[in-house]
Design a protein around this motif. Structure first.
Motif, PDB file in Angstrom:
ATOM      1  N   UNK A 106     -11.329  -8.004  -4.059  1.00  0.00           N
ATOM      2  CA  UNK A 106     -12.480  -7.320  -3.469  1.00  0.00           C
ATOM      3  C   UNK A 106     -12.129  -6.875  -2.062  1.00  0.00           C
ATOM      4  N   UNK A 107     -13.072  -6.212  -1.408  1.00  0.00           N
ATOM      5  CA  UNK A 107     -12.835  -5.695  -0.064  1.00  0.00           C
ATOM      6  C   UNK A 107     -12.849  -4.182  -0.063  1.00  0.00           C
ATOM      7  N   UNK A 108     -12.749  -3.592   1.146  1.00  0.00           N
ATOM      8  CA  UNK A 108     -12.781  -2.140   1.232  1.00  0.00           C
ATOM      9  C   UNK A 108     -11.448  -1.544   0.778  1.00  0.00           C
ATOM     10  N   UNK A 109     -11.391  -0.234   0.722  1.00  0.00           N
ATOM     11  CA  UNK A 109     -10.204   0.448   0.201  1.00  0.00           C
ATOM     12  C   UNK A 109      -8.963   0.088   1.007  1.00  0.00           C
ATOM     13  N   UNK A 110      -9.091   0.078   2.332  1.00  0.00           N
ATOM     14  CA  UNK A 110      -7.935  -0.239   3.176  1.00  0.00           C
ATOM     15  C   UNK A 110      -7.423  -1.651   2.903  1.00  0.00           C
ATOM     16  N   UNK A 111      -8.344  -2.593   2.747  1.00  0.00           N
ATOM     17  CA  UNK A 111      -7.967  -3.982   2.486  1.00  0.00           C
ATOM     18  C   UNK A 111      -7.235  -4.106   1.158  1.00  0.00           C
ATOM     19  N   UNK A 112      -7.731  -3.443   0.146  1.00  0.00           N
ATOM     20  CA  UNK A 112      -7.109  -3.528  -1.170  1.00  0.00           C
ATOM     21  C   UNK A 112      -5.716  -2.902  -1.167  1.00  0.00           C
ATOM     22  N   UNK A 113      -5.596  -1.765  -0.504  1.00  0.00           N
ATOM     23  CA  UNK A 113      -4.291  -1.109  -0.448  1.00  0.00           C
ATOM     24  C   UNK A 113      -3.299  -1.936   0.359  1.00  0.00           C
ATOM     25  N   UNK A 114      -3.759  -2.597   1.409  1.00  0.00           N
ATOM     26  CA  UNK A 114      -2.881  -3.442   2.217  1.00  0.00           C
ATOM     27  C   UNK A 114      -2.352  -4.614   1.396  1.00  0.00           C
ATOM     28  N   UNK A 115      -3.201  -5.182   0.560  1.00  0.00           N
ATOM     29  CA  UNK A 115      -2.760  -6.309  -0.268  1.00  0.00           C
ATOM     30  C   UNK A 115      -1.779  -5.855  -1.339  1.00  0.00           C
ATOM     31  N   UNK A 116      -1.951  -4.631  -1.824  1.00  0.00           N
ATOM     32  CA  UNK A 116      -0.970  -4.083  -2.759  1.00  0.00           C
ATOM     33  C   UNK A 116       0.377  -3.913  -2.059  1.00  0.00           C
ATOM     34  N   UNK A 117       0.348  -3.316  -0.877  1.00  0.00           N
ATOM     35  CA  UNK A 117       1.580  -3.033  -0.153  1.00  0.00           C
ATOM     36  C   UNK A 117       2.287  -4.292   0.328  1.00  0.00           C
ATOM     37  N   UNK A 118       1.509  -5.368   0.529  1.00  0.00           N
ATOM     38  CA  UNK A 118       2.102  -6.621   0.987  1.00  0.00           C
ATOM     39  C   UNK A 118       2.722  -7.422  -0.152  1.00  0.00           C
ATOM     40  N   UNK A 119       2.509  -6.979  -1.389  1.00  0.00           N
ATOM     41  CA  UNK A 119       3.111  -7.648  -2.524  1.00  0.00           C
ATOM     42  C   UNK A 119       2.222  -8.650  -3.227  1.00  0.00           C
ATOM     43  N   UNK A 120       0.941  -8.757  -2.829  1.00  0.00           N
ATOM     44  CA  UNK A 120       0.027  -9.674  -3.505  1.00  0.00           C
ATOM     45  C   UNK A 120      -0.245  -9.228  -4.944  1.00  0.00           C
ATOM     46  N   UNK A 121      -0.139  -7.924  -5.185  1.00  0.00           N
ATOM     47  CA  UNK A 121      -0.400  -7.367  -6.511  1.00  0.00           C
ATOM     48  C   UNK A 121       0.680  -6.339  -6.841  1.00  0.00           C
ATOM     49  N   UNK A 122       0.899  -6.169  -8.126  1.00  0.00           N
ATOM     50  CA  UNK A 122       1.804  -5.110  -8.572  1.00  0.00           C
ATOM     51  C   UNK A 122       1.076  -3.781  -8.697  1.00  0.00           C
ATOM     52  N   UNK A 123      -0.234  -3.856  -8.938  1.00  0.00           N
ATOM     53  CA  UNK A 123      -1.045  -2.646  -9.061  1.00  0.00           C
ATOM     54  C   UNK A 123      -2.497  -2.985  -8.763  1.00  0.00           C
ATOM     55  N   UNK A 124      -3.256  -1.993  -8.346  1.00  0.00           N
ATOM     56  CA  UNK A 124      -4.697  -2.145  -8.147  1.00  0.00           C
ATOM     57  C   UNK A 124      -5.380  -0.912  -8.724  1.00  0.00           C
ATOM     58  N   UNK A 125      -6.681  -0.996  -8.913  1.00  0.00           N
ATOM     59  CA  UNK A 125      -7.447   0.136  -9.444  1.00  0.00           C
ATOM     60  C   UNK A 125      -8.559   0.478  -8.467  1.00  0.00           C
ATOM     61  N   UNK A 126      -8.653   1.739  -8.103  1.00  0.00           N
ATOM     62  CA  UNK A 126      -9.689   2.223  -7.205  1.00  0.00           C
ATOM     63  C   UNK A 126     -10.398   3.419  -7.847  1.00  0.00           C
ATOM     64  N   UNK A 127     -11.584   3.725  -7.352  1.00  0.00           N
ATOM     65  CA  UNK A 127     -12.304   4.911  -7.810  1.00  0.00           C
ATOM     66  C   UNK A 127     -11.764   6.141  -7.093  1.00  0.00           C
ATOM     67  N   UNK A 128     -11.454   7.168  -7.860  1.00  0.00           N
ATOM     68  CA  UNK A 128     -10.945   8.405  -7.266  1.00  0.00           C
ATOM     69  C   UNK A 128     -11.939   8.990  -6.270  1.00  0.00           C
ATOM     70  N   UNK A 129     -13.227   8.866  -6.573  1.00  0.00           N
ATOM     71  CA  UNK A 129     -14.245   9.446  -5.701  1.00  0.00           C
ATOM     72  C   UNK A 129     -14.186   8.850  -4.295  1.00  0.00           C
ATOM     73  N   UNK A 130     -14.075   7.519  -4.216  1.00  0.00           N
ATOM     74  CA  UNK A 130     -14.005   6.867  -2.915  1.00  0.00           C
ATOM     75  C   UNK A 130     -12.750   7.266  -2.159  1.00  0.00           C
TER      76      UNK A 130
END
Length: 310
Positions: A147-171
């Motif tokens: 959970x968290x805002x878009x920036x937070x989710x992308x940061x966790x992806x880039x830091x290696x916490x996840x291999x992939x994440x899913x976001x809404x294109x609209x946001x």
């Protein structure tokens, strides 16, 4: 000159969406000024628990609706997918602007597509709808809450916490995010009801404001979203149930709705498709078809009924 008070969550996306609406309204009339009032919702306060465990739909709107009802604010801009099927007495969705891209986007390290992820790869999402459909397509993947805002989710992806994440294109589009990702096709990932659309909610009695809001209503978006929300309402939709739907206009002029309900683990996925001319009827018909297929069993397993809003 009337000053219209706009209630908004403090997240970057919520403020951007409110700003876009204010900009559109300002271009339609010079008889009003606008002031944004920040409101913190339950969904904003509780970030370490999945939405389905703390109340489902309404987590991002209830405090804002209270402010509308007590006159603290005049209207609010919501993401339509956050809106419960039923609204409080005295409030209404008065305007639905043109819909943004309704797709979900897979962002991954190495820019891999869903089919290219390694077995066991960790995908971050707290959406039961997204998790169920990902697991149906790739049962060998691992889903972990995010959970968290878009920036937070992308940061966790880039830091290696996840291999992939899913976001809404609209946001992503509204925030100007240009990160390369895969728009998941609807046959793989059907969107949430109303995804990509905005809901502008105000008091039903405020005729002057409703007339102004109507100037930015996009009728085609409003009609298709009505069909989707009718589907949601009949199935007692909430964040506690993986429900998805998308409606669009066909070349022959008829409305076409695809709907889905699934078990949270993705092992049971029921799909339907209906077309017709009356949006509410299409939504109800699609929901009834899923109930005939056994959707009631999924709802009962989750402790929910199918005849009223959660």
């Amino acid at each position: 000159m009337r000053t219209i008070r706009v209630g908004s969550r403090k997240s970057k996306l919520a403020l951007v969406q409110s700003g876009l609406v204010i900009e559109s309204l300002s271009s339609k009339s010079d008889q009003f000024t606008f002031a944004i009032q920040h409101i913190v919702t339950k969904g904003d306060r509780i970030l370490d628990v999945t939405l389905s465990k703390i109340g489902g739909k309404g987590l991002f709107v209830k405090e804002i609706e209270r402010a509308l009802l007590d006159g603290t604010i005049d209207f609010a801009v919501h993401s339509m997918k956050d809106m419960p099927a039923e609204l409080p007495d005295g409030l209404e969705i008065s305007s639905i602007p043109l819909r943004e891209n309704p797709h979900d986007v897979l962002l991954s390290r190495g820019h891999k597509k869903l089919e290219e992820l390694e077995p066991g790869a960790v995908v971050g999402t707290s959406s039961l709808r997204r998790a169920a459909q990902i697991l149906q397509a790739r049962p060998d993947l691992t889903i972990r809450p995010l959970r968290g805002n878009v920036d937070t989710r992308m940061a966790r992806l880039n830091s290696g916490d996840f291999d992939a994440i899913i976001l809404a294109a609209a946001g992503m589009n509204r925030l100007g995010v240009t990160e390369k990702g895969e728009d998941l096709p609807f046959h793989t990932m059907l969107p949430a009801v109303g995804q990509g659309a905005l809901a502008i909610e105000c008091r039903s009695e405020d005729a002057e404001l409703k007339a102004l809001l109507n100037t930015i209503n996009h009728e085609e978006t409003a009609v298709t979203v009505r069909a989707e929300r009718s589907f949601l309402k009949r199935l007692n939709g909430s964040c506690q149930v993986p429900i998805a739907a998308y409606c669009e206009r066909q070349n022959d002029g008829k409305l076409s709705l695809s709907g889905l309900i699934a078990s949270p683990d993705g092992t049971k996925v029921l799909k339907t498709h209906c077309s017709g001319e009356k949006p509410e009827l299409i939504g109800i018909t699609a929901a009834e078809e899923l109930l005939d297929q056994g959707a009631g069993e999924i709802l009962s397993e989750l402790g929910l009924e199918s005849d009223s809003d959660a």
